[in-house]
Design an enzyme around this catalytic site. Structure first.
Site, PDB file in Angstrom:
ATOM      1  N   LYS A 101       0.837  -1.198   0.000  1.00  0.00           N
ATOM      2  CA  LYS A 101       0.000   0.000   0.000  1.00  0.00           C
ATOM      3  C   LYS A 101       0.869   1.243   0.000  1.00  0.00           C
ATOM      4  O   LYS A 101       1.894   1.308   0.681  1.00  0.00           O
ATOM      5  CB  LYS A 101      -0.912  -0.011   1.230  1.00  0.00           C
ATOM      6  N   SER A 159      -9.356   1.912   3.140  1.00  0.00           N
ATOM      7  CA  SER A 159      -8.572   2.665   2.164  1.00  0.00           C
ATOM      8  C   SER A 159      -7.532   1.795   1.449  1.00  0.00           C
ATOM      9  O   SER A 159      -6.917   2.237   0.491  1.00  0.00           O
ATOM     10  CB  SER A 159      -7.861   3.824   2.869  1.00  0.00           C
ATOM     11  N   SER A 199      -9.421  -0.283   7.457  1.00  0.00           N
ATOM     12  CA  SER A 199      -8.894  -0.088   6.102  1.00  0.00           C
ATOM     13  C   SER A 199      -8.256  -1.316   5.477  1.00  0.00           C
ATOM     14  O   SER A 199      -7.964  -1.312   4.283  1.00  0.00           O
ATOM     15  CB  SER A 199      -7.870   1.060   6.108  1.00  0.00           C
TER      16      SER A 199
END
Length: 621
Positions: free
Chosen positions: A210, A286, A310
């Site tokens: 990420k 996210s 997330s």
């Protein structure tokens, strides 16, 4: 006359039993969905001196923030970060890692916990079985046998990513991937395998990261267009160093909701991350890029960061496993400091087995980590002991006690609720697990306390740089968030931390009689990627609250939690064919128990999975 005084009963007078007199309060978010021109106009008003003050006060009053955190008296002190009782972690059927060993040594210990790789996963024989993603051990076996090399896998990966970008719409899995760096890593791994000296089972296996985690030489943008201008990447994050020591092939930085402040994965700068099960749907936020990349078969596992569900949320929406450990279990060194007391590096993987391998590789704290409770040595579940035949004979699983708050569990869409109850019933029938009814008071208050905390922490952490460099380069939804975050008062923030104290008490009371808490992972399945939200972002706090509803305790209290996909043929998807996840929340430091039960659930579900994602790639055939 002044405002009427409100008072919460002391926690010592509150009950978490099934007969508690506490009323369940469902989330009642009062904020309309906004996108496009309407959102841009609202952004201007929220940032203006006069209109902004009016709107911020109204939003806080309408959504109970003023009542609960300004006008209510608490009897408990604040808890500024998760702090756990000092006690021995008792888990059955585990081995304990030696803390002074290297990541490859730890990974080797994880392999000792696993059953032999099933023959159904043999390369070339896959089409005769229900759809399953390749596992890390499948890659390792293919490399060791010489049937394929890490270099060829890297080439196929690059081709697949290019194809995903050329689709209509663009899947937007990655923010950045460096072809030269990927092929260099793959070449070095291929040479190690040729000599018969791989660093670990992860050597040459593609792993995505990420774009909130430092992975040199990539920039860390946090999904923005400006963060890289004020924060330079000079080294790998601690978790990345551990993966490199294992030889993992780090294939790039995955897309994310800007600054992690959203639940859809719609990013106006890098595109909306599309769900591999339905490219018109969102992957979630996210860590949506990491979840979608795993679901699409681009890598067996990826890293995310979980500050408000997330990792677990996009895992559920994309039909993969998502794990966040106890706060402090994995070092946050080298992670973008968006929320100091809430966020944890997490894992997204196509199987529980790969989640265990990745967890074993990256776990471990550093002496300089700012944590109040330092983790004990990690336990690993011995999965092979109950994966050799009769599932009903697993005493380890049948001894686990699961707490369920039915009013909360039931507050979800019918398809989600039905799926999770069906899975829970199968779990009880096959393993004989015990389900205990409990009450968790003040869940809506905890959701709001988490919102105040995450907003205050990101505002304090990067607010100066945002005001100086980022405000005009940010999506409209992020600008509204920052305008609201800046309005939180000292009293509101401290009251939120007092609510953290109360919630820690409630959860520790439940864990006196139960090993874990079960919920759906999300109260709804993946939302549609609305066209009007693609350019400037989207505000949809109502749907966002449904997606985050069950995940707050994992962050606000720092508890370990895992989302397991419900892939039992007829019941594992909603009416639109979208995945549903079941969440397990554990006692502090009980990751092994979570992985044990998650693996048991997977054994019941995965063999029946016949529905591949709409967008999927195969790097081994």
């Amino acid at each position: 006359m002044g405002t009427k005084k409100l008072e919460l009963r002391p926690v010592s007078e509150m009950s978490t039993s099934k007969d508690s007199d506490t009323n369940y309060t469902a989330a009642n978010v009062k904020a309309p969905r906004m996108a496009g021109l309407l959102l841009r106009c609202f952004t201007w008003m929220m940032e203006s001196d006069i209109f902004g003050l009016i709107f911020r006060l109204k939003l806080k009053k309408d959504n109970l923030i003023t009542k609960v955190f300004q006008q209510t008296e608490y009897h408990e002190p604040p808890m500024f970060q998760p702090h756990f009782p000092i006690e021995e972690v008792e888990e059955s059927g585990v081995i304990q890692l030696e803390q002074n060993r290297s990541p490859p040594d730890h990974v080797a210990r994880a392999l000792e916990c696993l059953y032999p790789l099933p023959s159904r996963n043999a390369i070339g024989d896959r089409n005769r079985h229900p759809f399953l993603h390749w596992k890390i051990r499948d890659y390792a076996e293919a490399f060791v046998s010489g049937r394929i090399t890490p270099y060829l896998v890297a080439e196929r990966f690059l081709s697949a990513v290019e194809d995903s970008c050329n689709r209509s719409p663009n899947m937007c899995f990655f923010i950045a991937y460096n072809e030269e760096d990927i092929l260099r890593q793959a070449s070095e791994s291929t040479a190690r395998h040729a000599k018969g000296k791989p660093l670990s089972v992860l050597d040459g296996v593609p792993i995505a990261v990420k774009d909130e985690i430092d992975c040199f030489p990539y920039l860390t943008t946090g999904g923005t267009k400006w963060m890289q201008k004020v924060r330079k990447v000079k080294d790998d994050a601690a978790c990345i160093k551990r993966l490199r020591a294992c030889g993992a092939l780090l294939v790039g930085k995955t897309n994310m909701h800007e600054l992690g402040q959203g639940t859809t994965g719609i990013n106006p700068h890098y595109g909306a991350v599309r769900n591999p099960y339905d490219k018109d749907r969102c992957a979630g936020g996210s860590s949506g890029g990491s979840a979608a990349a795993v679901a699409a078969g681009l890598c067996p596992a990826a890293l995310g960061v979980d500050g408000g569900g997330s990792v677990r949320m996009p895992a559920a929406l994309c039909g993969v496993v998502g794990l966040k450990g106890t706060y402090g279990r994995v070092s946050s060194a080298g992670v973008l400091p968006l929320n100091w007391t809430l966020g944890s590096v997490g894992i997204l993987a196509a199987s529980v087995e790969d989640t265990l391998i990745m967890y074993t590789a990256i776990q471990g704290h550093l002496a300089q980590d700012w944590i109040a409770s330092f983790p004990p040595a990690a336990n690993l579940p011995i999965l092979k002991d109950f994966e050799d035949g009769d599932l009903s004979k697993s005493k380890i699983i049948s001894s686990i006690k699961i707490a369920k708050y039915s009013k909360w569990f039931d507050d979800s869409d019918k398809s989600v609720r039905t799926t999770c109850y069906s899975a829970l019933n199968v779990l009880q029938q096959e393993y004989g697990v015990k389900v205990l009814e409990v009450t968790i008071p003040e869940l809506e208050e905890m959701r709001l306390a988490h919102f105040i905390t995450i907003g205050s922490e990101i505002s304090a952490s990067i607010g100066i740089d945002y005001d100086r460099m980022g405000i005009h380069d940010s999506g409209a939804d992020i600008r509204v968030c920052f305008a609201l975050y800046g309005s939180f008062s000292t009293r509101e923030l401290l009251s939120a931390q007092r609510m953290r104290f109360r919630q820690m008490h409630y959860h520790m009371e439940i864990f006196k009689t139960a090993d874990l808490i079960v919920t759906p992972t999300t109260a709804a399945t993946a939302p549609v990627c609305s066209a009007d939200g693609l350019k400037y972002g989207e505000l949809n706090y109502v749907y966002g609250a449904k997606l985050m509803q069950y995940q707050i305790a994992g962050n606000f209290l720092g508890l370990p939690a895992i989302s397991v996909p419900m892939l039992l043929c007829q019941i594992g998807y909603d009416e639109n064919g979208l995945p549903v996840g079941l969440q397990l929340i554990g006692r502090p430091w009980s990751e092994a128990t979570l992985l044990h039960l998650a693996s048991a659930i997977e054994l019941l579900m995965a063999p029946n999975c016949t529905k591949p994602p709409e967008v999927v790639y195969d790097l081994l055939i």
